[in-house]
Design a protein around this motif. Structure first.
Motif, PDB file in Angstrom:
ATOM      1  N   ASN A   5      -2.649   3.094 -11.781  1.00  0.00           N
ATOM      2  CA  ASN A   5      -1.450   3.576 -12.471  1.00  0.00           C
ATOM      3  C   ASN A   5      -0.707   4.616 -11.636  1.00  0.00           C
ATOM      4  O   ASN A   5       0.539   4.628 -11.588  1.00  0.00           O
ATOM      5  N   MET A   8       1.237   2.864  -8.899  1.00  0.00           N
ATOM      6  CA  MET A   8       2.423   2.208  -9.443  1.00  0.00           C
ATOM      7  C   MET A   8       3.526   3.222  -9.753  1.00  0.00           C
ATOM      8  O   MET A   8       4.717   2.966  -9.490  1.00  0.00           O
ATOM      9  N   PHE A  12       7.273   3.041  -7.893  1.00  0.00           N
ATOM     10  CA  PHE A  12       8.541   2.864  -8.616  1.00  0.00           C
ATOM     11  C   PHE A  12       9.340   4.157  -8.713  1.00  0.00           C
ATOM     12  O   PHE A  12      10.572   4.114  -8.727  1.00  0.00           O
ATOM     13  N   GLN A  61      15.579  -0.332 -15.205  1.00  0.00           N
ATOM     14  CA  GLN A  61      14.427  -1.166 -14.886  1.00  0.00           C
ATOM     15  C   GLN A  61      13.267  -0.353 -14.309  1.00  0.00           C
ATOM     16  O   GLN A  61      12.106  -0.658 -14.565  1.00  0.00           O
ATOM     17  N   LEU A  65       9.165   1.268 -16.470  1.00  0.00           N
ATOM     18  CA  LEU A  65       7.884   0.986 -15.833  1.00  0.00           C
ATOM     19  C   LEU A  65       7.175   2.275 -15.431  1.00  0.00           C
ATOM     20  O   LEU A  65       5.939   2.369 -15.509  1.00  0.00           O
ATOM     21  N   PHE A  68       5.677   3.607 -18.533  1.00  0.00           N
ATOM     22  CA  PHE A  68       4.532   2.782 -18.925  1.00  0.00           C
ATOM     23  C   PHE A  68       3.284   3.144 -18.114  1.00  0.00           C
ATOM     24  O   PHE A  68       2.189   3.321 -18.667  1.00  0.00           O
ATOM     25  N   TYR A  69       3.454   3.287 -16.800  1.00  0.00           N
ATOM     26  CA  TYR A  69       2.302   3.566 -15.949  1.00  0.00           C
ATOM     27  C   TYR A  69       1.884   5.037 -15.975  1.00  0.00           C
ATOM     28  O   TYR A  69       0.814   5.381 -15.472  1.00  0.00           O
ATOM     29  N   CYS A  81      13.250  -0.366 -26.255  1.00  0.00           N
ATOM     30  CA  CYS A  81      13.115  -1.545 -25.396  1.00  0.00           C
ATOM     31  C   CYS A  81      14.373  -2.400 -25.434  1.00  0.00           C
ATOM     32  O   CYS A  81      14.833  -2.894 -24.396  1.00  0.00           O
ATOM     33  N   LEU A 167       5.432  -5.891 -19.652  1.00  0.00           N
ATOM     34  CA  LEU A 167       4.612  -4.684 -19.527  1.00  0.00           C
ATOM     35  C   LEU A 167       5.048  -3.607 -20.515  1.00  0.00           C
ATOM     36  O   LEU A 167       4.280  -3.208 -21.381  1.00  0.00           O
ATOM     37  N   TYR A 168       6.246  -3.079 -20.389  1.00  0.00           N
ATOM     38  CA  TYR A 168       6.684  -2.028 -21.299  1.00  0.00           C
ATOM     39  C   TYR A 168       7.322  -2.600 -22.569  1.00  0.00           C
ATOM     40  O   TYR A 168       7.523  -1.875 -23.541  1.00  0.00           O
ATOM     41  N   ILE A 266       5.374  -6.863 -11.565  1.00  0.00           N
ATOM     42  CA  ILE A 266       5.530  -5.733 -10.648  1.00  0.00           C
ATOM     43  C   ILE A 266       6.266  -6.162  -9.378  1.00  0.00           C
ATOM     44  O   ILE A 266       7.214  -5.509  -8.937  1.00  0.00           O
ATOM     45  N   THR A 269       9.951  -7.024 -10.140  1.00  0.00           N
ATOM     46  CA  THR A 269      10.753  -5.821 -10.347  1.00  0.00           C
ATOM     47  C   THR A 269      11.017  -5.097  -9.032  1.00  0.00           C
ATOM     48  O   THR A 269      12.142  -4.647  -8.768  1.00  0.00           O
TER      49      THR A 269
END
Length: 308
Positions: A5, A8, A12, A61, A65, A68-69, A81, A167-168, A266, A269
């Motif tokens: 995580n 990631m 991003f 975008q 993410l 989320f991570y 969302c 994912l999210y 991933i 994106t």
């Protein structure tokens, strides 16, 4: 899992941060040049719109993410969302439409005076701002149904065959049916980019053939900036089409392959965010007029401060 995580988030966050910084710098350079020289080039509104669209793509975008991570999970909820995904889809469509406009108008601008496009060359500047506005309206209308099928999380009774895990967020049923209209739009605009780019390459090649036996000093000083601007647009279109095709390939794999895994989202994106991250630095690097204008203005300001 914690290390995964963290990696990631770093990836991003770096990509989104660098991209937003680059687009902000380009807007600052453009504004500085506009206020210092009081001149606006014909393609400037399109470039500004492309920069704004790229910034929204990166934020809508990349940020979900990152959240989320960071371990927040589905903290956005259904409303968040829907909003984030709609902004992402609209800005993505706007980026495609604006890049296509940039390519088409540039092809018209550099077309020979004896071509069929000669009549459009005279009036092309009148169509730029209305076309930019139409891109916004068209993108919002095409994507209007997207938020209906987005939910905040994937429920237990959903299967991967019925939906798409983002994912999210989670895309519910009817994904393949809903994306038909946006896909047709994308195919049309990408096709236009390819055609106009081919036309510009042909014109540049013919121009090169015409002047290859002429000494460089005999050329008009306006020749090289125009050629360089055309080459810059060709580079932008080339990067966009390449990233778009690769991203679409991974997206199709996600849609039609059962249990494709989170890695495909991933990678998709990351590739999709490459163009909005790279494009502002390409424009800044190759826009000699903006760079020289900013440097000259900063030099004058520095000398004024030293003398006062």
């Amino acid at each position: 899992m914690y290390l995964y995580n963290t990696v990631m988030v770093i990836i991003f966050l770096s990509q989104t941060g660098v991209g937003v910084l680059g687009n902000s710098l380009f807007l600052c350079f453009y504004g500085f040049t506009l206020f210092s020289s009081h001149r606006s080039r014909p393609m400037d509104p399109i470039l500004v719109q492309l920069t704004l669209a790229n910034t929204i793509v990166l934020l809508s975008q990349g940020c979900p993410l990152i959240i989320f991570y960071l371990g927040k999970g589905y903290v956005l909820g259904s409303a968040g969302c829907k909003t984030a995904y709609y902004l992402h889809r609209v800005s993505r469509g706007l980026s495609i439409c604006t890049t296509c406009l940039l390519s088409v108008f540039r092809a018209i601008t550099i077309s020979p005076n004896n071509s069929r496009l000669a009549k459009l060359k005279i009036r092309v500047q009148q169509f730029i701002r209305p076309s930019c506005l139409l891109c916004w309206i068209f993108s919002m209308i095409v994507e209007i149904s997207m938020p209906i099928y987005i939910t905040g999380s994937r429920t237990n009774n959903n299967s991967h065959r019925d939906g798409l895990d983002l994912l999210y967020c989670y895309w519910e049923k009817s994904f393949k049916e809903v994306v038909i209209l946006p896909s047709l739009r994308d195919i049309f605009f990408v096709g236009c980019m390819v055609c106009t780019s081919g036309y510009m390459v042909f014109l540049l090649y013919r121009h090169h053939q015409r002047i290859q036996h002429i000494h460089r000093t005999s050329l008009s000083p306006k020749t090289f900036p125009e050629v360089k601007a055309t080459q810059t647009i060709l580079l932008l279109v080339g990067i966009f089409v390449s990233a778009y095709c690769i991203s679409c390939g991974f997206t199709l794999y996600t849609v039609y392959v059962i249990q494709s895994g989170a890695w495909i989202v991933i990678v998709t994106t990351f590739i999709a965010l490459c163009f909005p991250t790279i494009s502002p630095f390409l424009l800044i690097h190759r826009d000699t007029q903006t760079s020289s204008s900013c440097c000259a203005s900063w030099q004058r300001s520095y000398l004024y401060a030293q003398n006062s």
